[in-house]
Design a protein around this motif. Structure first.
Motif, PDB file in Angstrom:
ATOM      1  N   GLU A   1       0.450  -1.170  -0.088  1.00  0.00           N
ATOM      2  CA  GLU A   1      -0.342  -0.470   0.460  1.00  0.00           C
ATOM      3  C   GLU A   1       0.685   1.191   0.389  1.00  0.00           C
ATOM      4  O   GLU A   1       0.490   2.238  -0.599  1.00  0.00           O
ATOM      5  N   GLN A   2       2.149   0.969   0.922  1.00  0.00           N
ATOM      6  CA  GLN A   2       2.436   3.008   0.928  1.00  0.00           C
ATOM      7  C   GLN A   2       3.886   2.931  -0.395  1.00  0.00           C
ATOM      8  O   GLN A   2       3.498   3.805  -0.802  1.00  0.00           O
ATOM      9  N   TYR A   3       3.399   0.941  -1.008  1.00  0.00           N
ATOM     10  CA  TYR A   3       4.481   1.479  -2.079  1.00  0.00           C
ATOM     11  C   TYR A   3       3.505   2.467  -3.291  1.00  0.00           C
ATOM     12  O   TYR A   3       3.968   3.165  -4.616  1.00  0.00           O
ATOM     13  N   ARG A   4       2.568   1.892  -3.739  1.00  0.00           N
ATOM     14  CA  ARG A   4       1.472   1.930  -4.432  1.00  0.00           C
ATOM     15  C   ARG A   4       1.044   3.504  -4.364  1.00  0.00           C
ATOM     16  O   ARG A   4       1.115   4.769  -5.496  1.00  0.00           O
ATOM     17  N   ALA A   5       0.784   4.079  -2.612  1.00  0.00           N
ATOM     18  CA  ALA A   5       0.728   5.736  -2.597  1.00  0.00           C
ATOM     19  C   ALA A   5       2.059   5.827  -2.938  1.00  0.00           C
ATOM     20  O   ALA A   5       1.541   7.322  -3.530  1.00  0.00           O
ATOM     21  N   ARG A   6       3.310   5.707  -2.989  1.00  0.00           N
ATOM     22  CA  ARG A   6       4.689   6.258  -2.989  1.00  0.00           C
ATOM     23  C   ARG A   6       4.689   6.664  -4.460  1.00  0.00           C
ATOM     24  O   ARG A   6       4.801   7.713  -4.994  1.00  0.00           O
ATOM     25  N   ILE A   7       4.362   6.081  -5.408  1.00  0.00           N
ATOM     26  CA  ILE A   7       4.622   6.381  -6.903  1.00  0.00           C
ATOM     27  C   ILE A   7       3.476   6.647  -7.543  1.00  0.00           C
ATOM     28  O   ILE A   7       3.944   8.245  -7.934  1.00  0.00           O
ATOM     29  N   VAL A   8       2.478   7.119  -6.979  1.00  0.00           N
ATOM     30  CA  VAL A   8       0.987   7.993  -7.192  1.00  0.00           C
ATOM     31  C   VAL A   8       1.776   9.414  -7.068  1.00  0.00           C
ATOM     32  O   VAL A   8       1.493  10.058  -7.514  1.00  0.00           O
ATOM     33  N   ALA A   9       2.035   9.520  -5.215  1.00  0.00           N
ATOM     34  CA  ALA A   9       2.009  10.950  -5.118  1.00  0.00           C
ATOM     35  C   ALA A   9       3.232  11.502  -5.983  1.00  0.00           C
ATOM     36  O   ALA A   9       3.667  12.238  -6.097  1.00  0.00           O
ATOM     37  N   ASP A  10       4.517  10.402  -6.274  1.00  0.00           N
ATOM     38  CA  ASP A  10       5.966  11.102  -6.661  1.00  0.00           C
ATOM     39  C   ASP A  10       5.374  11.289  -8.528  1.00  0.00           C
ATOM     40  O   ASP A  10       5.467  12.807  -8.582  1.00  0.00           O
ATOM     41  N   THR A  11       4.275  11.081  -8.983  1.00  0.00           N
ATOM     42  CA  THR A  11       4.200  11.266 -10.176  1.00  0.00           C
ATOM     43  C   THR A  11       3.500  12.043 -10.173  1.00  0.00           C
ATOM     44  O   THR A  11       2.903  13.465 -11.125  1.00  0.00           O
ATOM     45  N   GLU A  12       2.442  12.652  -9.406  1.00  0.00           N
ATOM     46  CA  GLU A  12       1.333  13.710  -9.269  1.00  0.00           C
ATOM     47  C   GLU A  12       2.975  15.727  -9.031  1.00  0.00           C
ATOM     48  O   GLU A  12       2.484  16.068  -9.328  1.00  0.00           O
ATOM     49  N   ALA A  13       3.139  14.556  -8.382  1.00  0.00           N
ATOM     50  CA  ALA A  13       4.305  16.276  -7.874  1.00  0.00           C
ATOM     51  C   ALA A  13       5.050  16.041  -9.001  1.00  0.00           C
ATOM     52  O   ALA A  13       4.833  17.762  -9.224  1.00  0.00           O
ATOM     53  N   CYS A  14       5.965  15.550  -9.573  1.00  0.00           N
ATOM     54  CA  CYS A  14       6.127  15.527 -10.935  1.00  0.00           C
ATOM     55  C   CYS A  14       5.185  16.483 -11.926  1.00  0.00           C
ATOM     56  O   CYS A  14       5.474  17.300 -12.520  1.00  0.00           O
ATOM     57  N   ILE A  15       4.175  15.781 -12.411  1.00  0.00           N
ATOM     58  CA  ILE A  15       3.122  16.806 -13.228  1.00  0.00           C
ATOM     59  C   ILE A  15       2.703  17.922 -12.678  1.00  0.00           C
ATOM     60  O   ILE A  15       2.604  19.325 -13.182  1.00  0.00           O
ATOM     61  N   ARG A  16       2.376  18.789 -10.837  1.00  0.00           N
ATOM     62  CA  ARG A  16       2.705  19.254 -10.296  1.00  0.00           C
ATOM     63  C   ARG A  16       3.324  20.461 -10.463  1.00  0.00           C
ATOM     64  O   ARG A  16       3.161  22.052 -10.822  1.00  0.00           O
ATOM     65  N   SER A  17       4.457  20.479 -10.900  1.00  0.00           N
ATOM     66  CA  SER A  17       5.816  21.018 -10.846  1.00  0.00           C
ATOM     67  C   SER A  17       5.783  21.091 -12.224  1.00  0.00           C
ATOM     68  O   SER A  17       6.167  22.378 -12.744  1.00  0.00           O
ATOM     69  N   MET A  18       5.694  20.649 -13.625  1.00  0.00           N
ATOM     70  CA  MET A  18       5.797  20.575 -14.674  1.00  0.00           C
ATOM     71  C   MET A  18       5.127  21.849 -15.659  1.00  0.00           C
ATOM     72  O   MET A  18       4.795  22.693 -16.475  1.00  0.00           O
ATOM     73  N   SER A  19       3.209  21.249 -15.377  1.00  0.00           N
ATOM     74  CA  SER A  19       2.288  21.874 -15.326  1.00  0.00           C
ATOM     75  C   SER A  19       2.469  23.159 -15.729  1.00  0.00           C
ATOM     76  O   SER A  19       1.889  23.827 -16.638  1.00  0.00           O
ATOM     77  N   PRO A  20       3.028  24.678 -14.717  1.00  0.00           N
ATOM     78  CA  PRO A  20       3.070  25.752 -14.757  1.00  0.00           C
ATOM     79  C   PRO A  20       4.141  26.675 -16.011  1.00  0.00           C
ATOM     80  O   PRO A  20       4.269  26.832 -16.245  1.00  0.00           O
ATOM     81  N   LEU A  21       4.809  25.016 -15.982  1.00  0.00           N
ATOM     82  CA  LEU A  21       6.269  25.622 -17.262  1.00  0.00           C
ATOM     83  C   LEU A  21       6.157  25.960 -18.779  1.00  0.00           C
ATOM     84  O   LEU A  21       7.238  26.017 -19.343  1.00  0.00           O
ATOM     85  N   GLY A  22       4.823  25.158 -19.517  1.00  0.00           N
ATOM     86  CA  GLY A  22       4.790  25.329 -20.189  1.00  0.00           C
ATOM     87  C   GLY A  22       3.199  25.295 -20.892  1.00  0.00           C
ATOM     88  O   GLY A  22       2.670  24.830 -19.894  1.00  0.00           O
ATOM     89  N   PRO A  23       2.646  25.546 -21.892  1.00  0.00           N
ATOM     90  CA  PRO A  23       1.711  25.430 -22.223  1.00  0.00           C
ATOM     91  C   PRO A  23       0.391  24.065 -22.634  1.00  0.00           C
ATOM     92  O   PRO A  23      -0.204  23.898 -22.925  1.00  0.00           O
ATOM     93  N   GLU A  24       2.030  23.353 -23.210  1.00  0.00           N
ATOM     94  CA  GLU A  24       1.146  21.870 -22.791  1.00  0.00           C
ATOM     95  C   GLU A  24       1.068  21.158 -21.621  1.00  0.00           C
ATOM     96  O   GLU A  24       1.496  20.949 -20.433  1.00  0.00           O
ATOM     97  N   ILE A  25      -0.110  20.609 -21.678  1.00  0.00           N
ATOM     98  CA  ILE A  25      -0.753  19.313 -20.658  1.00  0.00           C
ATOM     99  C   ILE A  25       0.406  18.558 -20.843  1.00  0.00           C
ATOM    100  O   ILE A  25       0.804  18.399 -21.794  1.00  0.00           O
ATOM    101  N   VAL A  26       0.693  17.997 -19.385  1.00  0.00           N
ATOM    102  CA  VAL A  26       1.954  17.251 -18.991  1.00  0.00           C
ATOM    103  C   VAL A  26       1.325  15.885 -18.752  1.00  0.00           C
ATOM    104  O   VAL A  26       1.051  15.498 -17.534  1.00  0.00           O
ATOM    105  N   ASN A  27       1.640  14.777 -19.528  1.00  0.00           N
ATOM    106  CA  ASN A  27       0.796  13.492 -19.461  1.00  0.00           C
ATOM    107  C   ASN A  27       1.561  12.945 -19.900  1.00  0.00           C
ATOM    108  O   ASN A  27       1.484  11.217 -20.417  1.00  0.00           O
TER     109      ASN A  27
END
Length: 283
Positions: free
Chosen positions: A187-213
């Protein structure tokens, strides 16, 4: 035949011979259709050396050689449209860079801009707080914004995780790591992967006009579980280091790439490597 005429004919034949490569490159014949050679680079630098570092000259020579031999470069947006069913040009090539090193901005970007070639940089976002603290240094958020705003859709920046690119021996993406001396639970592993990915998307989203996907897996390491988790967090296209051509029917979370960023890969070698990877479609 008199001597002046013979000399003129000889010069003409020499000229035609020199033009043959250019003529054959522009004769409209496709090496491949309906597939994409996704190229992988890391570091372009003129002093640093490593198995994943190439000089600015070699980088430019590779791209110019491909241009002159009938290849057509596409952007991330075009690649994603291709994966959804759209056409791409014959001999399509998509340029990608991993890690987000500052050399992408200082060395690769000027070449890409000059040649009008699109590219995507997959960025490790936990380096943003102090990008100059590392060797080689990483791009700042300001540098990333400068490129993506100057050339929307041409230069894009996507995810290489937030903080899972730290251990090639025990990759964080697929391993259950030790937390406070205890191996994390499933459960901790799954939560970590999701949280890390969401953190990356949040950080990158303001840095360009394209959707971070989109994401490049750290060290190219992934498994079925990690792929499903990054997808659940918002990633639609994930890139591996499997050296094959990308076709529309490939799993979008397992997109192959061809390494072009080794100093021993000359323009001619890269051309031949792509040709060897072409997938023949049955008539």
């Amino acid at each position: 035949m008199n001597k002046p005429i013979a000399s003129a004919m000889l010069l003409f034949l020499i000229g035609v011979t020199l033009l043959l490569p250019a003529l054959s490159a522009s004769d409209g014949k496709a090496l491949y259709s309906d597939q994409v050679a996704v190229l992988m680079y890391h570091h372009v630098h003129d002093e640093d050396t490593s198995s994943s570092t190439i000089s600015t000259k070699l980088f430019e020579d590779q791209l110019v050689y491909l241009q002159n031999n009938g290849y057509h470069f596409i952007s991330l947006g075009q690649f994603e449209s291709f994966m959804q069913g759209a056409d791409v040009p014959d001999n399509a090539v998509f340029v990608t860079f991993d890690d987000g090193y500052e050399s992408f901005y200082t060395h690769a970007y000027p070449v890409l801009e000059k040649l009008r070639i699109p590219a995507t940089s997959f960025v490790i976002t936990d380096k943003h707080s102090d990008p100059q603290a590392y060797a080689p240094p990483f791009m700042s958020v300001e540098q990333i914004k400068t490129m993506t705003s100057a050339h929307p859709g041409m230069i894009s920046a996507q995810c290489h995780t937030n903080g899972m690119h730290n251990d090639p021996v025990t990759p964080y993406m697929t391993n259950r790591i030790i937390v406070d001396g205890v191996q994390e639970t499933e459960e901790q592993y799954r939560a970590r992967i999701v949280a890390d990915t969401e953190a990356c998307i949040r950080s990158m989203s303001p840095l360009g006009p394209e959707i971070v996907n989109a994401m490049a897996y750290p060290y190219g390491v992934f498994d079925k579980a990690s792929a499903q988790l990054v997808h659940a967090a918002g990633i639609r296209y994930a890139f591996t280091i499997v050296p094959e051509m990308a076709k529309r029917n490939v799993n979008p979370l397992q997109i192959p790439r061809i390494n072009a960023g080794n100093p021993n890969i000359s323009p001619e070698v890269l051309h031949e490597t792509i040709k060897r990877r072409i997938q023949i479609t049955a008539p």
